[in-house]
Scaffold this motif. Structure first.
Motif, mmCIF file in Angstrom:
data_model
loop_
_atom_site.group_PDB
_atom_site.id
_atom_site.type_symbol
_atom_site.label_atom_id
_atom_site.label_comp_id
_atom_site.label_asym_id
_atom_site.label_seq_id
_atom_site.Cartn_x
_atom_site.Cartn_y
_atom_site.Cartn_z
ATOM 1 N N ALA A 29 0.826 -1.209 0.000
ATOM 2 C CA ALA A 29 0.000 0.000 0.000
ATOM 3 C C ALA A 29 0.857 1.255 0.000
ATOM 4 O O ALA A 29 0.568 2.231 -0.715
ATOM 5 N N TYR A 30 1.917 1.251 0.783
ATOM 6 C CA TYR A 30 2.784 2.427 0.894
ATOM 7 C C TYR A 30 3.499 2.704 -0.428
ATOM 8 O O TYR A 30 3.535 3.847 -0.898
ATOM 9 N N GLU A 31 4.069 1.664 -1.016
ATOM 10 C CA GLU A 31 4.851 1.856 -2.234
ATOM 11 C C GLU A 31 3.960 2.203 -3.425
ATOM 12 O O GLU A 31 4.376 2.943 -4.320
ATOM 13 N N GLU A 32 2.723 1.694 -3.424
ATOM 14 C CA GLU A 32 1.785 2.071 -4.493
ATOM 15 C C GLU A 32 1.411 3.546 -4.392
ATOM 16 O O GLU A 32 1.257 4.230 -5.406
ATOM 17 N N LYS A 33 1.288 4.047 -3.167
ATOM 18 C CA LYS A 33 0.882 5.445 -2.991
ATOM 19 C C LYS A 33 2.028 6.422 -3.212
ATOM 20 O O LYS A 33 1.859 7.461 -3.861
ATOM 21 N N TYR A 34 3.195 6.107 -2.668
ATOM 22 C CA TYR A 34 4.289 7.089 -2.672
ATOM 23 C C TYR A 34 5.381 6.804 -3.696
ATOM 24 O O TYR A 34 6.247 7.653 -3.913
ATOM 25 N N ALA A 72 9.067 1.452 1.448
ATOM 26 C CA ALA A 72 8.581 1.637 2.813
ATOM 27 C C ALA A 72 9.723 1.396 3.787
ATOM 28 O O ALA A 72 10.500 0.461 3.634
ATOM 29 N N THR A 73 9.830 2.254 4.796
ATOM 30 C CA THR A 73 10.907 2.148 5.781
ATOM 31 C C THR A 73 10.341 1.897 7.166
ATOM 32 O O THR A 73 9.131 1.943 7.384
ATOM 33 N N GLY A 74 11.244 1.674 8.109
ATOM 34 C CA GLY A 74 10.823 1.437 9.481
ATOM 35 C C GLY A 74 10.070 2.614 10.078
ATOM 36 O O GLY A 74 9.107 2.422 10.828
ATOM 37 N N PHE A 75 10.473 3.821 9.751
ATOM 38 C CA PHE A 75 9.781 4.980 10.320
ATOM 39 C C PHE A 75 8.458 5.255 9.603
ATOM 40 O O PHE A 75 7.531 5.820 10.198
#
Length: 389
Positions: free
Chosen positions: A301-306, A310-313
């Motif tokens: 989800a994170y990589e599709e949006k941004y 995706a990282t730990g923070f």
């Protein structure tokens, strides 16, 4: 008829009082709840602040897309302060007094949060899981509106030193730090607990936030016979210190960071520059668990949006936003400070994203009660131990 009119009037009065009470809760309306954050999105800790804000925004957007929480949309406002205290103070004033936030989440920096308390506390604004592990985030008095996610820098440093003392047999410990609230907490833990852990405190160096040349400092610590060095520095500075030591051939020293240096970017420096670096933190790194169901769904989800890894923070931002969503749901439709506080203090669940058990109670506003010990190997953080506080 008169009784009916009185009943109607009474019901209208009760409704009016309920609406008035709701209106008195800053940041809450029938359709919206406002959440804020003061973060570093352009300074020395931008590698922490930017992904954390992205992760939080993603979770709130998911909640809003599902209809919000009890009919309320979550409005999230993040202000950039570039790790500068004057800008942070301005940002807190804007969010609290102009945007009327109900709560702040993941705000970064020890002195910045402490300055923010002066603005938030008079308005009863909650401060949830700030991006600092300073002990001052949970003061002994006036802690009701304050929650933290993980162990303190102090506890992390002590746990890391205890592990290294036991596993390596090394005795001489030193510290490198920024002379700020953040840095002095880590240096204090190093100095105060060394003897108790069977270690000898030997030497220290202090540094500026924008310092780039650490040759002299590393030479001094090497000459002083340091075997374990705790670090409270910026992200790039920590990498530079470890790389400088290796360039000088000082390879038998153990460098220990805390959660402030527990980033994928630190582990993934090309050429194995940071291999062998230790970190004591409050969660398990995301990268080795990317194939597990919950982390995999978040990463996708994170990589599709941004369009970036995706990282730990980013994970921490998402996890904290999820905690807020859980508490808003548990607080019910009649949201106010008391109902939200009661909801937060009843949260008790295993967070599969951070792989930590989160539990808040009326007597304990620290979510996780473990310190994780990790080491960099082959460009990735590897969990090697957990210590319960």
């Amino acid at each position: 008829m008169k009784r009916t009119m009185k009943a109607v009037a009474g019901a209208m009065l009760a409704l009016g009082l309920a609406q008035a009470a709701l209106a008195q809760t800053q940041g809450v309306s029938d359709s919206e709840v406002v959440i804020g954050s003061v973060n570093d999105m352009s300074g020395i800790f931008a590698a922490i602040g930017v992904p954390a804000m992205n992760g939080a925004a993603l979770r709130f957007e998911q909640a809003n897309a599902a209809g919000g929480v009890h009919g309320r949309q979550i409005k999230f406002i993040a202000e950039d302060m570039g790790y500068q205290l004057p800008r942070a103070t301005q940002a807190y004033n804007k969010l609290v007094n102009r945007d009327k936030v109900f709560a702040m989440i993941q705000s970064l920096g020890t002195p910045h949060n402490l300055a923010g308390f002066q603005v938030m506390d008079p308005k009863g604004v909650f401060n949830i899981n700030p991006l600092t592990a300073a002990r001052e985030m949970l003061p002994h008095d006036n802690f009701k509106t304050k929650f933290i996610g993980f162990s303190s820098y102090y506890d992390q440093t002590v746990a890391g030193l205890r592990y290294l003392a036991k596993e390596t047999g090394l005795k001489k410990v030193c510290t490198m730090y920024l002379p700020t609230d953040f840095g002095t907490e880590i240096s204090s833990a190093t100095k105060e607990k060394a003897a108790e852990l069977g270690l000898e405190f030997v030497s220290e160096t202090t540094h500026k936030p924008d310092e780039q040349d650490f040759v002299g400092a590393v030479q001094k610590l090497k000459a002083d016979g340091c075997q374990i060095v705790t670090m409270a520095l910026g992200v790039r500075a920590g990498i530079t210190v470890v790389g400088t030591a290796k360039q000088m051939g000082w390879t038998d020293v153990k460098f220990l960071a805390t959660s402030a240096g527990f980033l994928e970017a630190v582990a993934a420096v090309p050429g194995g520059v940071t291999d062998g670096l230790y970190a004591a933190a409050g969660w398990v790194d995301l990268q080795p668990r990317k194939g597990d169901p919950v982390p995999a769904a978040f990463v996708k989800a994170y990589e599709e949006k941004y369009g970036q890894p995706a990282t730990g923070f980013a994970m921490l931002g998402y996890s904290t936003a999820d905690i807020v969503v859980r508490a808003l749901e548990a607080a019910g439709k009649d949201l106010n400070r008391d109902s939200f506080l009661a909801a937060m203090e009843q949260l008790d669940f295993h967070d599969e994203l951070t792989d930590m058990h989160m539990k808040y109670t009326p007597d304990n506003h620290q979510g996780a009660n473990e310190v994780t010990i990790s080491i960099v190997k082959d460009g990735m953080w590897h969990l090697i131990a957990r210590e319960t506080l």
